[in-house]
Design a protein around this motif. Structure first.
Motif, short mmCIF file in Angstrom:
data_model
loop_
_atom_site.label_atom_id
_atom_site.label_comp_id
_atom_site.label_asym_id
_atom_site.label_seq_id
_atom_site.Cartn_x
_atom_site.Cartn_y
_atom_site.Cartn_z
N ALA A 130 -2.91 13.48 -16.24
CA ALA A 130 -3.96 12.86 -15.49
C ALA A 130 -5.31 13.52 -15.80
N VAL A 131 -6.35 12.90 -15.74
CA VAL A 131 -7.72 13.46 -15.69
C VAL A 131 -8.61 12.89 -14.46
N ASN A 132 -9.27 14.05 -13.89
CA ASN A 132 -10.06 13.50 -12.67
C ASN A 132 -11.30 14.46 -12.65
N THR A 133 -12.29 14.23 -13.59
CA THR A 133 -13.55 14.82 -13.50
C THR A 133 -14.37 14.97 -12.51
N LEU A 134 -13.77 14.35 -11.15
CA LEU A 134 -14.58 14.57 -10.15
C LEU A 134 -13.97 15.62 -8.95
N ALA A 135 -12.76 15.99 -9.52
CA ALA A 135 -11.93 16.93 -8.80
C ALA A 135 -12.60 18.31 -8.31
N ARG A 136 -12.81 18.66 -7.19
CA ARG A 136 -13.52 19.86 -6.69
C ARG A 136 -12.70 21.12 -6.59
N TRP A 171 -13.67 20.57 -11.78
CA TRP A 171 -12.87 20.19 -13.01
C TRP A 171 -13.61 20.81 -14.12
N ASP A 230 -8.83 19.78 -5.79
CA ASP A 230 -9.10 18.83 -4.78
C ASP A 230 -7.57 18.60 -4.22
N LYS A 248 -4.46 19.23 -5.38
CA LYS A 248 -3.43 18.75 -6.26
C LYS A 248 -3.42 19.57 -7.64
N TYR A 281 -3.18 19.92 -11.39
CA TYR A 281 -3.44 19.11 -12.66
C TYR A 281 -3.04 20.09 -13.83
N GLN A 307 -4.96 15.49 -23.68
CA GLN A 307 -4.20 14.99 -22.86
C GLN A 307 -3.06 14.41 -23.81
#
Length: 289
Positions: free
Chosen positions: A84-90, A131, A217, A219, A221, A230
């Motif tokens: 999983a990728v979440n470039t907005l994760a803080r 991220w 955020d 979670k 990763y 990935q």
């Protein structure tokens, strides 16, 4: 998709030796197991499972004097999706972190945050948090270290890996974990199966793999500084602060590793196809430490 995985490990002991193995598929993936053997030992000995402080399944047994073998084979269902990728994760501010996550900010046996804190803030302190910063750390480690099985050394720490600029996957993971923790980003060590699925096949013999998980955020990763890509089909075995918490085999007495096989590949056709047992690989005991 289906993934066939397993191992065959043989050791030799001069006397009966208590052993703990951390080779069970993690509880998070137990529901995905479609077929499996029992954990087979030769000669047959009683074994018992318990769970450690990190929730990993550990198997206790006593290896008799002489040769001893442990074998497991399974088929696991996998989504076939990449990490999983979440470039907005803080990043989560330290006061807001869950209690159970705080321990993954602290230094540990192989992750000496006190040695690398200054360097981390110099390299990454000016970067956007979240991220982007975690990925920048992984990029740095991927480019800093050269991978090679011949570089394996069970005592190498993150700071030593940074200085020597070489290592195996555990060293890549330890260095990235340490730099994340220095930046107040919780990070933990993971080992498990990772086959050459969706990528060119590596001609080197199959091995277990190590990577890290970063808490962003709310979670965890997956990040993989050795491959820095990935990947498909990770199957977790164990998680901990660093490799100290999750040795594949820990013996309470000397042993010699005489055989080490791991297989992980996409299962084609019949669920009950005979396993491909990989390639014989004789390695030193430090590879299992």
């Amino acid at each position: 998709m289906l993934i066939r995985l397993g191992y065959e490990i043989a050791i030799e002991c001069t006397a009966a030796t208590p052993v703990i193995s951390l080779l069970e598929i993690h509880k998070d993936r137990q529901a995905d197991i479609k077929r499996q053997t029992r954990v087979l030992t030769s000669p047959a000995v009683p074994t018992r499972l318990y769970h450690d402080l990190h929730g990993n399944a550990c198997r206790r047994f006593t290896a008799p004097a002489g040769g001893f073998r442990i074998l497991y084979d399974a088929v696991v269902e996998d989504s076939g999706e990449t990490d999983a990728v979440n470039t907005l994760a803080r990043e989560v501010p330290v006061p807001e972190l869950p209690d159970e996550v705080l321990g993954y900010l602290l230094g540990s046996r192989y992750c000496e945050t006190d040695h690398l804190s200054g360097l981390a803030w110099q390299l990454f302190g000016h970067l956007p948090s979240g991220w982007a910063r975690a990925q920048a750390i992984v990029d740095y480690v991927h480019n800093r270290l050269s991978f090679g099985y011949g570089y394996a050394r069970s005592t190498r720490t993150a700071a030593q890996a940074h200085e020597e600029r070489v290592g195996v996957c555990r060293d890549f993971a330890h260095l990235a974990i340490t730099l994340c923790r220095c930046m107040n980003i919780p990070a933990r060590y993971v080992n498990g199966y990772l086959g050459d699925i969706g990528v060119p096949v590596d001609p080197a013999p199959m091995d277990f793999s190590a990577w890290l998980e970063v808490f962003l955020d709310g979670k965890w990763y997956t990040f993989d500084p050795r491959h820095n890509a990935q990947r498909i089909g990770r199957v977790v075995i164990a998680r901990g602060r660093d490799a100290t918490d999750v040795p594949l085999l820990h013996s309470f007495g000397p042993h010699r590793l005489s055989l080490f096989k791991v297989w992980t590949y996409e299962q084609e056709g019949n669920l009950f196809n005979p396993p491909y047992h990989g390639i014989d690989r004789t390695v030193s005991a430090q590879m299992l430490a």
